[in-house]
Design a protein around this motif. Structure first.
Motif, PDB file in Angstrom:
ATOM      1  N   HIS A   1       0.855  -1.141  -0.091  1.00 61.04           N
ATOM      2  CA  HIS A   1      -0.118   0.230   0.056  1.00 61.04           C
ATOM      3  C   HIS A   1       1.074   1.160   0.005  1.00 61.04           C
ATOM      4  O   HIS A   1       1.851   1.373   0.929  1.00 61.04           O
ATOM      5  CB  HIS A   1      -1.028   0.102   1.096  1.00 61.04           C
TER       6      HIS A   1
ATOM      7  N   CYS B   1      -3.680  -1.119  -4.827  1.00 57.48           N
ATOM      8  CA  CYS B   1      -3.435  -0.919  -3.439  1.00 57.48           C
ATOM      9  C   CYS B   1      -4.586  -0.034  -2.608  1.00 57.48           C
ATOM     10  O   CYS B   1      -5.679   0.251  -3.219  1.00 57.48           O
ATOM     11  CB  CYS B   1      -2.167  -0.390  -3.014  1.00 57.48           C
ATOM     12  N   GLY B   2      -4.405  -0.154  -1.175  1.00 54.97           N
ATOM     13  CA  GLY B   2      -5.436   0.375  -0.314  1.00 54.97           C
ATOM     14  C   GLY B   2      -5.532   2.054  -0.592  1.00 54.97           C
ATOM     15  O   GLY B   2      -6.330   2.369   0.053  1.00 54.97           O
TER      16      GLY B   2
ATOM     17  N   HIS C   1      -7.446  -4.136  -3.863  1.00 50.36           N
ATOM     18  CA  HIS C   1      -8.208  -3.473  -2.637  1.00 50.36           C
ATOM     19  C   HIS C   1      -9.603  -2.755  -3.253  1.00 50.36           C
ATOM     20  O   HIS C   1      -9.285  -1.967  -4.199  1.00 50.36           O
ATOM     21  CB  HIS C   1      -7.220  -2.531  -1.927  1.00 50.36           C
TER      22      HIS C   1
ATOM     23  N   ASN D   1     -10.930   1.922  -0.223  1.00 50.55           N
ATOM     24  CA  ASN D   1     -10.439   3.273  -0.021  1.00 50.55           C
ATOM     25  C   ASN D   1      -9.750   3.442  -1.682  1.00 50.55           C
ATOM     26  O   ASN D   1      -9.222   2.604  -2.188  1.00 50.55           O
ATOM     27  CB  ASN D   1      -9.073   3.297   0.740  1.00 50.55           C
TER      28      ASN D   1
ATOM     29  N   ASP E   1      -9.640  -7.361  -1.408  1.00 47.50           N
ATOM     30  CA  ASP E   1      -9.616  -7.152   0.052  1.00 47.50           C
ATOM     31  C   ASP E   1     -10.385  -5.946   0.404  1.00 47.50           C
ATOM     32  O   ASP E   1     -10.506  -4.937  -0.443  1.00 47.50           O
ATOM     33  CB  ASP E   1      -8.231  -6.851   0.528  1.00 47.50           C
ATOM     34  N   GLY E   2     -10.927  -5.643   1.643  1.00 47.36           N
ATOM     35  CA  GLY E   2     -11.568  -4.449   1.901  1.00 47.36           C
ATOM     36  C   GLY E   2     -13.121  -4.275   1.387  1.00 47.36           C
ATOM     37  O   GLY E   2     -13.713  -3.333   1.414  1.00 47.36           O
TER      38      GLY E   2
END
Length: 169
Positions: free
Chosen positions: A19, A54-55, A99, A102, A157-158
């Motif tokens: 991230h 990424c996040g 991700h 966000n 993810d997330g």
């Protein structure tokens, strides 16, 4: 439920977090996919995560139109392509990391897709999965990613909502 084939028989999986905030300086400036994959192979890994998104919402690949390439990724570097190719040369599976929760660039470019608290205030860079994001951005991005890159699987993810969203959607 059946089996997932190779995934069921793969016991040595590595997961790397990558991230990276938009202000990260020197991001991947000395990245060497072959050297990295050689070290992964040396520990006996059978599958490894490759960060696609990424996040912070940044992508580490160049192809396609549905992505926000990290602003400090070195010119010409396509980490996903380089990692996938290097891993596959060593018979190691590449698990694309994606991700969903966000995104710095989405928060900037589509503020109406950001989660809102009960006072209608934005919740940082958290994106609402019920907004047009899914249909207009996320699904087309995922489709491009799997069509343009030889990823063996994707890890999302997330995708959970840990706080309620009060946006218009």
């Amino acid at each position: 439920y059946g089996t997932m084939g190779w995934y069921d028989d793969t016991y040595r999986k590595l997961f790397f977090d990558f991230h990276s905030h938009s202000t990260t300086i020197g991001l991947a400036s000395n990245f060497d996919a072959e050297g990295w994959a050689e070290r992964v192979a040396a520990v006996g890994a059978q599958a490894v995560s490759v960060f696609a998104k990424c996040g912070m919402g940044w992508s580490f690949y160049r192809r396609g139109q549905y992505r926000y390439v990290h602003p400090n990724l070195p010119d010409g570097l396509d980490m996903v392509e380089d990692q996938v190719n290097a891993l596959h040369r060593r018979n190691i599976k590449a698990l694309g990391y994606y991700h969903t929760f966000n995104s710095e660039p989405i928060a900037s470019k589509h503020p109406d897709w950001i989660r809102k608290d009960r006072n209608n205030e934005p919740m940082g860079t958290e994106i609402c999965m019920l907004s047009p994001l899914s249909e207009e951005w996320m699904l087309p991005q995922i489709k491009e990613l799997v069509q343009l890159y030889e990823l063996d699987a994707l890890f999302f993810d997330g995708t959970y909502g840990h706080r309620p969203c009060y946006c218009e959607y």
